[in-house]
Design a protein around this motif. Structure first.
Motif, PDB file in Angstrom:
ATOM      1  N   GLY A  58      39.474  65.077  86.634  1.00 44.84           N
ATOM      2  CA  GLY A  58      39.931  64.377  85.588  1.00 44.84           C
ATOM      3  C   GLY A  58      41.299  63.940  85.511  1.00 44.84           C
ATOM      4  N   ILE A  59      41.658  63.037  84.586  1.00 49.05           N
ATOM      5  CA  ILE A  59      43.054  62.415  84.488  1.00 49.05           C
ATOM      6  C   ILE A  59      43.236  62.206  82.933  1.00 49.05           C
ATOM      7  CG2 ILE A  59      44.549  60.440  84.561  1.00 49.05           C
ATOM      8  CD1 ILE A  59      43.187  59.798  87.279  1.00 49.05           C
ATOM      9  N   VAL A  60      44.613  62.790  82.495  1.00 51.46           N
ATOM     10  CA  VAL A  60      45.245  62.266  81.210  1.00 51.46           C
ATOM     11  C   VAL A  60      46.533  61.602  81.415  1.00 51.46           C
ATOM     12  CG1 VAL A  60      45.946  63.036  78.898  1.00 51.46           C
ATOM     13  CG2 VAL A  60      44.035  64.370  80.092  1.00 51.46           C
ATOM     14  N   ALA A  61      46.410  60.277  80.983  1.00 54.82           N
ATOM     15  CA  ALA A  61      47.649  59.531  81.030  1.00 54.82           C
ATOM     16  C   ALA A  61      48.291  59.443  79.662  1.00 54.82           C
ATOM     17  CB  ALA A  61      47.462  58.115  81.769  1.00 54.82           C
ATOM     18  N   ILE A  62      49.566  59.456  79.324  1.00 53.14           N
ATOM     19  CA  ILE A  62      50.318  59.204  78.042  1.00 53.14           C
ATOM     20  C   ILE A  62      51.164  57.936  78.273  1.00 53.14           C
ATOM     21  CG2 ILE A  62      52.075  60.300  76.726  1.00 53.14           C
ATOM     22  CD1 ILE A  62      49.479  62.070  77.036  1.00 53.14           C
ATOM     23  N   VAL A  63      50.827  57.421  77.054  1.00 56.41           N
ATOM     24  CA  VAL A  63      51.736  55.830  76.822  1.00 56.41           C
ATOM     25  C   VAL A  63      52.242  56.158  75.505  1.00 56.41           C
ATOM     26  CG1 VAL A  63      51.651  53.794  76.504  1.00 56.41           C
ATOM     27  CG2 VAL A  63      50.001  54.483  78.240  1.00 56.41           C
ATOM     28  N   ASN A  64      53.691  56.040  75.636  1.00 55.52           N
ATOM     29  CA  ASN A  64      54.543  56.594  74.527  1.00 55.52           C
ATOM     30  C   ASN A  64      54.635  55.349  73.765  1.00 55.52           C
ATOM     31  OD1 ASN A  64      55.079  59.221  75.190  1.00 55.52           O
ATOM     32  ND2 ASN A  64      56.810  58.504  76.485  1.00 55.52           N
ATOM     33  N   GLY A  65      54.637  55.264  72.368  1.00 58.83           N
ATOM     34  CA  GLY A  65      54.872  54.128  71.514  1.00 58.83           C
ATOM     35  C   GLY A  65      56.306  54.198  71.073  1.00 58.83           C
ATOM     36  N   GLN A  66      56.552  53.324  70.041  1.00 62.03           N
ATOM     37  CA  GLN A  66      58.015  53.127  69.616  1.00 62.03           C
ATOM     38  C   GLN A  66      58.231  54.046  68.303  1.00 62.03           C
ATOM     39  OE1 GLN A  66      59.342  49.166  69.318  1.00 62.03           O
ATOM     40  NE2 GLN A  66      57.455  48.536  70.146  1.00 62.03           N
ATOM     41  N   GLY A  67      58.684  54.990  68.545  1.00 60.29           N
ATOM     42  CA  GLY A  67      59.251  55.913  67.554  1.00 60.29           C
ATOM     43  C   GLY A  67      58.325  57.130  67.555  1.00 60.29           C
ATOM     44  N   PRO A  68      58.740  58.325  66.558  1.00 57.75           N
ATOM     45  CA  PRO A  68      57.737  59.349  66.233  1.00 57.75           C
ATOM     46  C   PRO A  68      56.604  59.190  65.810  1.00 57.75           C
ATOM     47  CG  PRO A  68      59.562  59.487  64.812  1.00 57.75           C
ATOM     48  CD  PRO A  68      59.706  58.153  65.692  1.00 57.75           C
ATOM     49  N   GLY A  69      55.609  60.090  65.945  1.00 53.61           N
ATOM     50  CA  GLY A  69      54.201  59.864  65.418  1.00 53.61           C
ATOM     51  C   GLY A  69      53.488  60.931  66.349  1.00 53.61           C
ATOM     52  N   PRO A  70      52.058  60.943  65.624  1.00 54.12           N
ATOM     53  CA  PRO A  70      51.134  61.843  66.239  1.00 54.12           C
ATOM     54  C   PRO A  70      50.501  61.220  67.664  1.00 54.12           C
ATOM     55  CG  PRO A  70      50.050  60.673  64.592  1.00 54.12           C
ATOM     56  CD  PRO A  70      51.592  60.229  64.388  1.00 54.12           C
ATOM     57  N   THR A  71      49.592  61.953  68.302  1.00 59.77           N
ATOM     58  CA  THR A  71      49.116  61.698  69.569  1.00 59.77           C
ATOM     59  C   THR A  71      47.432  61.262  69.382  1.00 59.77           C
ATOM     60  OG1 THR A  71      50.611  62.660  70.895  1.00 59.77           O
ATOM     61  CG2 THR A  71      48.525  62.164  72.148  1.00 59.77           C
ATOM     62  N   ILE A  72      47.063  60.238  69.613  1.00 60.98           N
ATOM     63  CA  ILE A  72      45.837  59.809  69.325  1.00 60.98           C
ATOM     64  C   ILE A  72      44.952  59.810  70.780  1.00 60.98           C
ATOM     65  CG2 ILE A  72      46.024  57.248  69.632  1.00 60.98           C
ATOM     66  CD1 ILE A  72      43.815  57.005  67.512  1.00 60.98           C
ATOM     67  N   GLY A  73      43.876  60.359  71.113  1.00 60.62           N
ATOM     68  CA  GLY A  73      43.104  60.380  72.277  1.00 60.62           C
ATOM     69  C   GLY A  73      41.978  59.536  72.479  1.00 60.62           C
ATOM     70  N   LEU A  74      41.856  58.819  73.457  1.00 55.21           N
ATOM     71  CA  LEU A  74      40.789  57.751  73.952  1.00 55.21           C
ATOM     72  C   LEU A  74      40.184  58.515  74.995  1.00 55.21           C
ATOM     73  CD1 LEU A  74      42.811  54.404  73.466  1.00 55.21           C
ATOM     74  CD2 LEU A  74      41.505  55.536  71.617  1.00 55.21           C
ATOM     75  N   ARG A  75      38.883  58.332  75.189  1.00 59.07           N
ATOM     76  CA  ARG A  75      38.083  58.987  76.304  1.00 59.07           C
ATOM     77  C   ARG A  75      37.264  58.098  76.927  1.00 59.07           C
ATOM     78  NH1 ARG A  75      32.205  59.787  76.629  1.00 59.07           N
ATOM     79  NH2 ARG A  75      31.899  62.052  77.580  1.00 59.07           N
ATOM     80  N   ALA A  76      36.989  58.135  78.274  1.00 62.02           N
ATOM     81  CA  ALA A  76      36.089  57.358  79.149  1.00 62.02           C
ATOM     82  C   ALA A  76      35.583  58.281  80.222  1.00 62.02           C
ATOM     83  CB  ALA A  76      36.718  56.394  79.543  1.00 62.02           C
ATOM     84  N   ASP A  77      34.244  58.237  80.330  1.00 64.73           N
ATOM     85  CA  ASP A  77      33.506  59.048  81.422  1.00 64.73           C
ATOM     86  C   ASP A  77      33.643  58.252  82.704  1.00 64.73           C
ATOM     87  OD1 ASP A  77      31.969  57.404  80.266  1.00 64.73           O
ATOM     88  OD2 ASP A  77      30.610  58.718  79.624  1.00 64.73           O
TER      89      ASP A  77
END
Length: 389
Positions: A58-77
């Motif tokens: 499995g892989i988890v990739a992170i993309v940072n947005g502009q400015g602080p905030g929470p982390t939302i998860g999107l999943r694909a099998d």
């Protein structure tokens, strides 16, 4: 708002990704080549972090947005099925006996499309965690990723997933608040009697007759032991016994599935099944062993997140093309493990008129991939908008 324009611009590229993935189906946690392809694309897109080897492939990739905030998860099998392909398409499986018969190649492509767009535009705050999961069909890859701490490690606060739906209007969506997919359990019953000549059954203890009796009696659990308006399915799917027309065998085997939504119903089924197997074995003078295996839990959508997801789906697909209260169904999905620990929602996206899931002639509809990618992208942008300046 229809399909995101930028995603529409690279839709042909998405089709090429998907068709390549279709040629290299892999099973369970052994999604090595698929994961390598995904990681290569993510590096090309310029995502900020790539974490590999979770739940083996499995892989988890992170993309940072502009400015602080929470982390939302999107999943694909990512995994495929042990089915010989019969589509006849030019990009058919190159792995005999394996094929993408459930559209996970398309799910992976939709999330890659969202990744490309989000890494380019970054029109959101906080972060997005792109979860590419192995072993949905077998092995509970979602459970393994949760056990390995992906939610805590990456600070994921909510999580979403899509699955294609053959026979439903292409690019339309449906979902429902609360339970949407059932819990799935598996049972194995091993029967041991005494074999002998088919012409002399009085000298045997016939496991075949016991198997027939047990299989029939199990159906009374559904018809007589539970309230008819509570969803429950109990299906005997295999009975194996014997090798010749004139030989009563020593053993027989029964296999099947149980689908429930309620833990009390699930517990009742286990208790009644154990009693029936023991009672029927005694009546036929055989021995019978029940192996009841608890599987994926019910997939339960958070009502508020599902209402939000339906709003986003309407933006992408159109007001009249989203069914937000479709009701629940008896299939199962290991995304349940992620929804057990974080609020979120699971939606279906219409595949159009095609062969059904798990069919050897099934083929994902590439035309819906930009719709699914746009949904994923807009979920992030709507859930975590940029702060006003």
């Amino acid at each position: 708002m229809p399909v995101v324009n930028r995603i529409a611009e690279f839709s042909a590229e998405m089709a090429r990704w998907r068709q390549h993935l279709h040629t290299i189906p892999e099973l369970g946690q052994e999604c090595h080549e698929t994961a390598a392809f995904v990681a290569e694309r993510l590096r090309e897109f310029g995502v900020d972090e790539i974490h590999e080897g979770i739940a083996r492939t499995g892989i988890v990739a992170i993309v940072n947005g502009q400015g602080p905030g929470p982390t939302i998860g999107l999943r694909a099998d990512m995994d495929a099925l042990p089915i010989p392909e019969a589509t006849g398409v030019p990009y058919a499986s190159q792995r005999p006996g394996k094929m993408h018969a459930c559209g996970h190649d398309g799910h992976t492509t939709m999330l890659l499309g969202a990744a490309k767009y989000l890494a380019e535009t970054r029109k959101f705050s906080g972060r997005v965690a792109l979860i590419f999961q192995p072993a949905e069909e077998t092995g509970g890859g979602a459970e393994l990723m949760v056990e390995e701490g992906v939610m805590e490690r990456f600070g994921i606060s909510e999580v979403y997933a899509l699955h294609n739906a053959p026979g439903f209007e292409a690019g339309a969506f449906y979902t429902t608040p609360g339970p949407i997919m059932a819990a799935v359990d598996t049972f194995h019953i091993h029967i041991t009697g005494k074999g002998g000549h088919g012409a002399m059954p009085h000298e045997t203890r016939d496991p075949v007759m016991a198997a027939v009796g047990i299989a029939q009696a199990l159906q009374t659990i559904v018809s007589r032991n539970h309230y008819a308006l509570n969803d429950l399915v109990l299906s005997v799917t295999q009975i194996h016994a014997g090798t010749a027309d004139n030989v009563i065998p020593d053993t027989a085997y029964i296999n099947g599935t149980v689908r429930t939504f309620d833990a009390e119903v699930q517990s009742m089924v286990r208790e009644r099944m154990a009693a029936i197997v023991a009672g029927q074995a005694a009546s036929f003078d055989v021995e019978a062993e029940l192996d009841y295996q608890v599987g994926y839990p019910a997939t339960i959508n958070d009502p508020a997140k599902t209402e939000f997801a339906a709003e986003v789906a309407r933006e992408v697909s159109g007001e009249g093309r989203v069914l937000a209260d479709s009701g629940r169904e008896m299939g199962a999905e290991d995304f349940a493990y992620m929804l057990n620990v974080r609020p979120g929602s699971y939606l279906f996206i219409g595949q159009g008129d095609s062969a059904g899931l798990h069919h050897p002639k099934y083929n994902f509809n590439d035309e819906i991939a930009p719709v699914g990618a746009s949904f994923f992208a807009r979920i992030v942008e709507r859930a975590q908008p940029l702060a006003a300046r």
